[in-house]
Design a protein around this motif. Structure first.
Motif: not given
Length: 380
Positions: A36-39, A85-92
């Motif tokens: 949640t914090s990353q999003i 470059l950045r990271f975007d969490p898409t599923f977990i």
């Protein structure tokens, strides 16, 4: 051939077709909070372009999918400005009821293998689970795709299975090892494969006939085997040593040794330097070796725990005309680091064994990571 077990179709990723087991609530709660914090952070970051997908498995049975996104920039000179470059969490989600030991990507398909003896299958483009393969009677230790058409898997039951991706039928079951299969790698031609096992042998398989072509004793347990890109050499990892063999006569042509245990390795073919061998080890370092001369030309030292796995992908950032070779390394403390391999050959001082300590980008999953696979993004 032994009777094939049926493929179990299950599109609900929160349930397993058998051996159900509850995931620790506190663990998943912590992971959800982190996601949640990353999003939330991603919502305030400037415009970026989704380019590739990082898939990692963990001891906690969690499967992560994280997009690598290039942040748009007006700069296009590598010497003046690195791409961002950045990271975007898409599923977990909890993919298995046991530790995830292997992940692999073939075109749009993702496969994960676990100590629960199941291979889970996913369609990356549609972002959904498409089924489970139940052929093996032991923990899944290794998975590899060949093109879009076939997949091979190995298990602690000592067998290898060849799968057809069109309908996920098990075409052949390769038997011969008298112990756990640790690793398998398909030759670039797709006609043969090598496997190593706890029985201290390396076996060559004819994939066209589904039969053993040869078996050689190593005297030690081979933990990993890989072909070089041209298929004329192969490497076997054995604890603190890696040996390079000539395919023609099976003779050792190069050897690498370390005071720490090697845990993973990958080949990379460079236009002028030739074959490079990239390794991860217990001493928290990733090393790049020139196979021809046997010297270490670069060391990446950005992790705080042992390196569990590495993977490589080519990518072109926006406003750049040439592709970058990106190395992704994961460690058992949960960190994912992405490095630009091109920094090595752009070293103007030609320093032997370049030490690199700052990755292009990092992401903390807060899980004990075990394996990684990379895929080009499937944009809508």
């Amino acid at each position: 051939m032994p009777k094939q077990k049926r493929t179990s179709k299950n599109f609900d990723t929160n349930e397993s077709p058998s051996k159900k087991k509850a995931i620790d609530k506190e663990s998943t709660s912590e992971i959800d909070n982190n996601l949640t914090s990353q999003i939330q952070e991603n919502l305030i970051i400037k415009e970026s372009i989704e380019d590739f997908l990082i898939v990692v498995g963990s001891y906690e049975r969690i499967l992560y999918g994280i997009n690598g996104c290039w942040v748009k920039s007006d700069q296009n000179d590598f010497d003046k400005c690195k791409p961002s470059l950045r990271f975007d969490p898409t599923f977990i989600f909890p993919a298995h009821i046991g530790c995830i030991k292997a992940v692999a990507v073939g075109s749009r398909y993702l496969a994960s293998g676990s100590t629960d003896e199941i291979i889970k299958l996913y369609d990356i483009k549609k972002r959904k689970e498409i089924g489970s393969l139940l052929q093996h009677d032991g923990s899944i230790t290794t998975i590899q795709f060949y093109n879009k058409t076939h997949m091979i898997s190995g298990s602690e039951d000592g067998t290898l299975c060849i799968w057809r991706t069109k309908d996920w039928e098990c075409l052949k079951i390769l038997k011969g090892h008298k112990g756990r299969v640790n690793s398998v790698d398909i030759h670039p031609s797709g006609k043969i494969a090598l496997s190593v096992s706890s029985d201290k042998t390396v076996r060559l398989w004819n994939l066209l006939t589904g039969r053993k072509a040869s078996a050689n004793k190593l005297g030690r347990e081979g933990e990993m085997v890989i072909w070089n890109p041209s298929g004329d050499h192969y490497a076997i990892l054995m604890g603190q040593e890696i040996e390079i063999y000539n395919t023609t006569d099976g003779q050792v042509t190069q050897k690498f040794q370390l005071n720490s245990r090697y845990l993973c390795m990958r080949y990379f073919a460079h236009d002028t330097l030739g074959d490079l061998l990239i390794t991860g080890s217990e001493d928290k370092s990733v090393r790049v070796y020139n196979v021809k001369y046997g010297d270490c030309i670069a060391t990446y030292m950005g992790h705080k725990s042992r390196i569990k796995d590495i993977s490589i992908i080519c990518s072109i950032p926006p406003t750049y005309s040439t592709p970058f070779s990106l190395l992704t390394s994961i460690s058992s403390d949960g960190m994912i680091n992405v490095w630009i391999l091109d920094e090595i050959w752009s070293n103007k001082e030609q320093t032997p064994n370049v030490i690199i300590t700052t990755p292009l980008a990092s992401y903390d999953t807060k899980s004990r990571l075990t394996c990684v696979a990379l895929s080009q993004a499937f944009n809508d």
